[in-house]
Enzyme design. Sequence first.
Site, PDB file in Angstrom:
ATOM      1  CB  THR A   1      32.621  21.320  37.404  1.00  0.00           C
ATOM      2  OG1 THR A   1      31.477  20.924  38.156  1.00  0.00           O
ATOM      3  CG2 THR A   1      33.259  20.120  36.738  1.00  0.00           C
ATOM      4  CD  GLU A   2      37.982  19.309  36.180  1.00  0.00           C
ATOM      5  OE1 GLU A   2      39.149  19.714  36.080  1.00  0.00           O
ATOM      6  OE2 GLU A   2      37.679  18.219  36.718  1.00  0.00           O
TER       7      GLU A   2
END
Length: 391
Positions: A144-145
Amino acid sequence: MISVCFYFEVHQPYRLRPYGFFDIGSDHYFDDDKNREILLKVANKCYLPMNRLLLKMAKRYDDRFRFSFSLTGTAVEQFKKWCPEVLDLFGQLADTGCVEFLGETYYHSLSGVYSDSEFRDQVQLHTKLMQQELGVTPASFRNTELIFNNHIAWMAADMGFQAIATEGAQRVLGWRSPNFIYLPRHSPQIRAMLKNYQLSDDIAFRFSDRGWKEWPLTVEKFTPWIHNVAGNGNVINLFMDYETFGEHQWEDTGIFDFMDHLPEAVLSHPDFRFRTVSEAASHHQAVGEIETDEAISWADMERDLSAWTGNSMQREALQVIYELEQPIKQKGDPHLLEIWRKLLTSDHFYYMSTKFWQDGDVHKYFSPYGTPHEAYIYFMNCARDLRQRCL
């Protein structure tokens, strides 16, 4: 031979409806109308036209233009529900053989930082989704990210991934260049692919910025910046949100034409090839190690976790929701587990950010709420209701 790796993140969260104190007792947390509206808007501006363009490009360049995606589980669910044509086009892209789909957390969560067991569960759920919907099994991973640290690299390696994408953060690289492949110090069996944030952000953030000294960005201007890496690197990782195309950078900026003509210009140099993340990771040798216990990400100027943990509201919300993991899982109710996991999506905490200046403007752009405090109140009321349901 130098590899150019385009990687695009595709994500849509389940946004919360205005959920006040007197709504506690109702499990209708999510704003279906708003989520459908935004999904269809972005589909028409980005996903549909860009997928069609990439299909044409993949056929035009006959395997010489290759690139990578990651699709969150929450985005795929919304495609199936409200715009199945988008998912069909991703399937057609998968069928070209020119596209790689990376693994990730199904719910775009921060579980890699807060819960090892939930992290592994979500990655496995995502792998099954990719197999079922697109007929592919991810070989490389993006958290994530692009959140990365030593432990996350170790978990990704332990789960069998051959490469992990992350940010080319200077505090980790020091004097070194992101245009090489590195090995996480404690997990040498997995290769770290680092984003060249300068070149990536030239497209993703600065493309339409009339105040930028290099505006307008053209293929003729950008291509030499790519070719200048020759002799000082063997991989150029251009990582960005897929919504860059048509949503963040509108069609009238020329972003689609830019992408349409860029591959031919890059390939005019005989030493450059487009490769997927996994292909580049296996094609080139690593030149050294990277290591960091402190998490890095591709968000905000700090490139750390402060986009989601920078104030007391965010930290409290994260603590409250992750404390529900064991009660939720012990309850054994699949519906409650699904709701809890949707509340883990990183966007909820991103909306609570109180940063100023440029980073603050970006947070406001993405938030469906009037203030960070509204995002916090609605989330905490949902969390309180969920806690009552699992006790």
